[in-house]
Write an enzyme that holds these catalytic residues in place. Structure first.
Site, short mmCIF file in Angstrom:
data_model
loop_
_atom_site.label_atom_id
_atom_site.label_comp_id
_atom_site.label_asym_id
_atom_site.label_seq_id
_atom_site.Cartn_x
_atom_site.Cartn_y
_atom_site.Cartn_z
N GLU A 40 0.86 -1.20 0.00
CA GLU A 40 0.00 0.00 0.00
C GLU A 40 0.90 1.25 0.00
O GLU A 40 1.98 1.24 0.60
CB GLU A 40 -0.84 -0.05 1.30
CG GLU A 40 -1.75 1.12 1.56
CD GLU A 40 -2.47 0.98 2.91
OE1 GLU A 40 -2.10 0.10 3.73
OE2 GLU A 40 -3.41 1.77 3.15
N LYS A 111 -9.55 2.27 -1.77
CA LYS A 111 -9.74 1.58 -0.48
C LYS A 111 -11.10 1.94 0.15
O LYS A 111 -11.40 3.12 0.37
CB LYS A 111 -8.61 1.98 0.47
CG LYS A 111 -8.59 1.23 1.80
CD LYS A 111 -7.34 1.60 2.59
CE LYS A 111 -7.17 0.82 3.87
NZ LYS A 111 -5.90 1.16 4.55
N CYS A 145 -5.09 -3.40 2.68
CA CYS A 145 -4.79 -3.43 4.12
C CYS A 145 -6.03 -3.66 4.99
O CYS A 145 -6.56 -4.75 5.00
CB CYS A 145 -4.04 -2.14 4.51
SG CYS A 145 -3.04 -2.40 6.00
N VAL A 172 -0.17 -2.37 10.72
CA VAL A 172 0.38 -1.99 12.02
C VAL A 172 -0.20 -2.85 13.15
O VAL A 172 0.41 -2.97 14.20
CB VAL A 172 0.17 -0.48 12.31
CG1 VAL A 172 0.94 0.36 11.31
CG2 VAL A 172 -1.30 -0.11 12.30
#
Ligand code: ACM
Length: 266
Positions: A40, A111, A145, A172
């Site tokens: 990404e 997205k 993601c 993350v």
């Protein structure tokens, strides 16, 4: 059908699209593959503090310099490339991914499920999940993601007959790589999650990205998983047609046995 798929993991430099593109290009030199997935926001990094930073590096399609460079690379290397980038559409910005094909065709996914501070800077995707043809007519679907958190993302792509889910990421949180095993298994599709590595610092803010990019088969089994630090490209040969078979037992089919009228999907 024999089809080589690849995943690229690296640490992009923040707001340095030319350097990031040059690095990707040199990593790709000499590759022999049919399809590769990049992370990404691969050209820009991720930890934005203000929208002006995005405005500096965002590209319009199809005029964007790096979009056109990736198109050239796809043709030269004869492989389909999926990469994440910041897209500009007039005064709006999207966290997007592009599929560019050696025959010059391309598709853009915006997205749909924005994560955390992305909501301050990007518009949520305005077009439903779709499936498109990559090299040799293989059907791919893109999600980015945090879309992993929502089973509807992968399910929509699989119901639209994706054989491979291409999943650029800047992860993350610690759960996605394991969760994607279930997304692949329940939908009986291959998935390629291309994550980035490293810690990115911008003023007061910093994020550590979890790496562990991976390629999964249609049973949710790991074919490749990188570690959390390394930069590089890994490739594996698959048969995308195996993803067409949704049969679980002689009596069960993962799609034909669905009971949408019994589900609560407001
Ligand atoms: C993410 O969606 N980049 C965590």
């Amino acid at each position: 059908m024999k089809y080589t798929v690849s995943v690229l993991q690296f640490k992009p430099l923040f707001l340095q699209p030319q350097k990031n593109y040059d690095k990707i290009k040199s990593m790709l030199s000499g590759i022999s593959s049919d399809l590769i997935v990049l992370p990404e926001l691969a050209l820009s990094g991720y930890v934005f503090a203000q929208q002006e930073e995005i405005a500096q590096i965002a590209e319009s399609i199809p005029t964007g310099q790096f979009f056109q460079a990736f198109q050239g690379l796809s043709q030269k290397l004869n492989l389909s490339i999926v990469y994440g980038f910041a897209e500009r559409d007039r005064e709006l910005f999207y966290n997007s991914s592009a599929l560019v094909n050696p025959d010059g065709s391309y598709h853009i996914y915006r997205k749909i499920h924005l994560f955390y501070r992305e909501k301050l800077f990007f518009e949520p995707g305005d077009k439903p999940f779709f499936v498109a043809e990559a090299k040799a007519g293989v059907r791919i679907g893109m999600m980015i993601c945090f879309d992993w958190q929502f089973p509807e993302s992968a399910r929509s792509l699989a119901l639209k007959r994706a054989q491979i889910i291409c999943h650029p990421a800047n992860l993350v949180l610690p759960w996605c790589q394991e969760a994607m095993k279930i997304r692949s298994l329940e939908n009986r599709v291959y998935s390629i999650t291309a994550n980035r590595t490293g810690t990115e610092i911008n003023g007061e803010m910093s994020e550590y990205f979890t790496g562990q990019s991976q390629i999964l088969n249609q049973k949710g089994e790991l074919l490749i998983r990188m570690n959390d630090q390394e930069e590089g490209i890994y490739s594996v040969e698959i048969d995308p047609d195996l993803a067409n078979n949704k049969q679980v037992t002689e009596y069960n089919n993962a799609f034909a046995d669905r009971r949408p009228s019994m589900y609560y999907l407001p």
